[in-house]
Design an enzyme around this catalytic site. Structure first.
Site, PDB file in Angstrom:
ATOM      1  N   ALA A 101      10.184   2.207  -1.071  1.00 31.48           N
ATOM      2  CA  ALA A 101      10.173   3.038  -2.289  1.00 31.48           C
ATOM      3  C   ALA A 101      11.291   4.079  -2.245  1.00 31.48           C
ATOM      4  O   ALA A 101      11.955   4.337  -3.258  1.00 31.48           O
ATOM      5  CB  ALA A 101       8.814   3.713  -2.456  1.00 31.48           C
ATOM      6  N   LYS A 113       0.814  -1.223   0.000  1.00 30.11           N
ATOM      7  CA  LYS A 113       0.000   0.000   0.000  1.00 30.11           C
ATOM      8  C   LYS A 113       0.842   1.266   0.000  1.00 30.11           C
ATOM      9  O   LYS A 113       1.796   1.379   0.757  1.00 30.11           O
ATOM     10  CB  LYS A 113      -0.901  -0.007   1.246  1.00 30.11           C
ATOM     11  CG  LYS A 113      -1.907   1.111   1.309  1.00 30.11           C
ATOM     12  CD  LYS A 113      -3.247   0.608   1.790  1.00 30.11           C
ATOM     13  CE  LYS A 113      -4.333   1.649   1.724  1.00 30.11           C
ATOM     14  NZ  LYS A 113      -4.609   2.207   0.415  1.00 30.11           N
ATOM     15  N   GLY A 144       6.320   0.888   5.916  1.00 29.79           N
ATOM     16  CA  GLY A 144       7.256  -0.033   5.264  1.00 29.79           C
ATOM     17  C   GLY A 144       7.343   0.199   3.765  1.00 29.79           C
ATOM     18  O   GLY A 144       8.427   0.180   3.184  1.00 29.79           O
ATOM     19  N   CYS A 145       6.202   0.441   3.141  1.00 31.82           N
ATOM     20  CA  CYS A 145       6.174   0.640   1.684  1.00 31.82           C
ATOM     21  C   CYS A 145       6.859   1.948   1.293  1.00 31.82           C
ATOM     22  O   CYS A 145       7.535   2.016   0.266  1.00 31.82           O
ATOM     23  CB  CYS A 145       4.737   0.595   1.173  1.00 31.82           C
ATOM     24  SG  CYS A 145       3.949  -1.001   1.475  1.00 31.82           S
ATOM     25  N   THR A 146       6.689   2.965   2.110  1.00 37.32           N
ATOM     26  CA  THR A 146       7.345   4.250   1.855  1.00 37.32           C
ATOM     27  C   THR A 146       8.858   4.086   1.988  1.00 37.32           C
ATOM     28  O   THR A 146       9.621   4.536   1.128  1.00 37.32           O
ATOM     29  CB  THR A 146       6.827   5.331   2.832  1.00 37.32           C
ATOM     30  OG1 THR A 146       5.410   5.469   2.633  1.00 37.32           O
ATOM     31  CG2 THR A 146       7.515   6.659   2.611  1.00 37.32           C
TER      32      THR A 146
END
Length: 154
Positions: A52, A42, A47-49
């Site tokens: 990325a 998401k 974690g995804c930020t």
């Protein structure tokens, strides 16, 4: 899961997904380059930020190895655009709203969240060679140090 997961050395599953730039991308769009295709749950989650941003920071090094980094999540194009702007991300993000591409790569299925089984995106990264063959699969990825591990494969 009855479907066979793609294995290293096999042809990577084909796809056709819309990118955050409004263009449609297929596996063939990246022919002649190594493709680092990573699936994440998401936009704008911690974690995804972090993942990325880590991939954005090493983008030029990957480019020097003829590799392009592409992130895939079920989020909308609008969400991807906002995510990129908010965090100054320099990588292409593709939208897989029905999670069919994630499923084809084995990056969608049952996982544990707070000890309970749930269906969702399983953080995974795939290195696909210049001819569309799966070179390396990283499954159940931990974000810390992951971009560097992928770089070592290249």
């Amino acid at each position: 899961m009855a479907e066979k997961l793609p294995e290293e050395g096999m042809a990577a599953p084909s796809f056709s997904l819309e990118g955050d730039d409004g263009q449609t991308y297929t596996l063939e769009s990246f022919k002649g380059k190594k493709l680092v295709l990573y699936f994440y749950p998401k936009d704008n989650t911690s974690g995804c930020t972090k993942e990325a941003i880590a991939f954005t920071q090493v983008k030029d090094e990957f480019g020097g190895k003829n590799a392009v980094i592409v992130g895939v999540s079920p989020d909308s194009i609008k969400s991807h655009v906002n995510f990129k702007e908010k965090h100054s991300l320099g990588i292409l993000l593709l939208s897989d709203p029905d999670r069919s591409v994630a499923a084809a790569y084995g990056a969608y299925g049952e996982k544990k969240m707070y000890g309970k089984p749930v269906m969702g995106i399983i953080r995974s990264t795939f290195v696909i060679d210049e001819n569309g063959k799966l070179e390396k699969a990283f499954r159940n990825v931990k974000v810390d140090g992951h971009a560097e591990k992928v770089m070592c494969v290249l």
